[in-house]
Design a protein around this motif. Structure first.
Motif, mmCIF file in Angstrom:
data_model
loop_
_atom_site.group_PDB
_atom_site.id
_atom_site.type_symbol
_atom_site.label_atom_id
_atom_site.label_comp_id
_atom_site.label_asym_id
_atom_site.label_seq_id
_atom_site.Cartn_x
_atom_site.Cartn_y
_atom_site.Cartn_z
ATOM 1 N N ASN A 17 2.484 32.567 -6.066
ATOM 2 C CA ASN A 17 2.059 32.925 -4.708
ATOM 3 C C ASN A 17 1.830 31.692 -3.840
ATOM 4 O O ASN A 17 2.242 31.653 -2.679
ATOM 5 C CB ASN A 17 0.804 33.794 -4.743
ATOM 6 N N ALA A 18 1.189 30.675 -4.391
ATOM 7 C CA ALA A 18 0.967 29.427 -3.645
ATOM 8 C C ALA A 18 2.306 28.766 -3.329
ATOM 9 O O ALA A 18 2.521 28.269 -2.219
ATOM 10 C CB ALA A 18 0.071 28.488 -4.446
ATOM 11 N N PHE A 19 3.209 28.775 -4.290
ATOM 12 C CA PHE A 19 4.531 28.197 -4.075
ATOM 13 C C PHE A 19 5.270 28.941 -2.968
ATOM 14 O O PHE A 19 5.887 28.316 -2.094
ATOM 15 C CB PHE A 19 5.323 28.234 -5.377
ATOM 16 N N LEU A 20 5.200 30.263 -2.981
ATOM 17 C CA LEU A 20 5.882 31.050 -1.950
ATOM 18 C C LEU A 20 5.321 30.757 -0.555
ATOM 19 O O LEU A 20 6.084 30.664 0.416
ATOM 20 C CB LEU A 20 5.770 32.552 -2.262
ATOM 21 N N ARG A 21 3.995 30.608 -0.446
ATOM 22 C CA ARG A 21 3.392 30.265 0.854
ATOM 23 C C ARG A 21 3.915 28.917 1.348
ATOM 24 O O ARG A 21 4.264 28.763 2.517
ATOM 25 C CB ARG A 21 1.869 30.242 0.745
ATOM 26 N N GLU A 22 3.961 27.936 0.445
ATOM 27 C CA GLU A 22 4.475 26.613 0.821
ATOM 28 C C GLU A 22 5.958 26.685 1.182
ATOM 29 O O GLU A 22 6.406 26.060 2.142
ATOM 30 C CB GLU A 22 4.260 25.607 -0.317
ATOM 31 N N LEU A 23 6.708 27.446 0.419
ATOM 32 C CA LEU A 23 8.139 27.576 0.652
ATOM 33 C C LEU A 23 8.423 28.204 2.015
ATOM 34 O O LEU A 23 9.341 27.771 2.724
ATOM 35 C CB LEU A 23 8.757 28.429 -0.466
ATOM 36 N N ASP A 24 7.630 29.186 2.393
ATOM 37 C CA ASP A 24 7.845 29.863 3.677
ATOM 38 C C ASP A 24 7.587 28.960 4.877
ATOM 39 O O ASP A 24 8.117 29.202 5.964
ATOM 40 C CB ASP A 24 6.964 31.118 3.769
ATOM 41 N N THR A 25 6.786 27.915 4.719
ATOM 42 C CA THR A 25 6.498 27.019 5.846
ATOM 43 C C THR A 25 7.268 25.700 5.755
ATOM 44 O O THR A 25 7.209 24.899 6.681
ATOM 45 C CB THR A 25 4.985 26.710 5.934
ATOM 46 N N PHE A 26 7.995 25.503 4.676
ATOM 47 C CA PHE A 26 8.750 24.261 4.482
ATOM 48 C C PHE A 26 9.960 24.259 5.408
ATOM 49 O O PHE A 26 10.687 25.237 5.493
ATOM 50 C CB PHE A 26 9.182 24.145 3.020
#
Length: 144
Positions: A17-26
């Motif tokens: 979930n943390a990775f997905l949040r970061e990925l969505d804003t990268f």
């Protein structure tokens, strides 16, 4: 991410979930590499725009990997045949490296590299690959 509530599964889900949040804003280009593509979380999978598949190395590529790892500074008994290893063992680059490093350790203990040492470590890596055993034996630590 599943309904499994075990501690390790919960921790893994939190990381995804943390990775997905970061990925969505990268906003840059991100390159994923994995040999377990079939086990990617579906939410991560949906965010991958392009896929490249690299086949396992063939005998010629394996020989190049062996030669890139090899050094003429390694004491040997004259029996070492890297081409024979490349032809005989269908190992990935990472497994070739593992076999080579283990062989170097054993050769240091024995006083010289031999084809038998290389064959033994390649057989072990091949068996590990086939058994999907990712464990590594610790041979020792340097004294500080």
């Amino acid at each position: 991410r599943s309904q499994d509530r075990s501690t390790s599964k919960t921790h893994n889900q939190g990381m995804v979930n943390a990775f997905l949040r970061e990925l969505d804003t990268f906003e840059g280009t991100l390159v994923f590499t994995t040999n377990l593509g079939s086990e990617l979380d579906p939410a991560v999978e949906r965010r991958i725009q392009h896929r490249l598949a690299f086949p396992a190395p063939g005998p010629a590529e394996r020989l190049r990997i062996w030669r890139n790892l090899w050094s003429d500074a390694i004491p040997q008994d004259g029996s070492v045949d890297l081409e024979a290893l490349a032809l005989r063992f269908d190992l990935s680059g990472g497994l070739i490296r593992n076999a080579f490093l283990e062989a170097c350790q054993r050769a240091a203990e024995a006083g010289a590299m031999t084809q038998e040492i290389l064959l033994r470590t390649c057989r072990e890596e091949d068996a590990n690959r086939l058994a999907k055993d990712q464990g590594r034996r610790i041979r020792g630590f340097a004294v500080a």
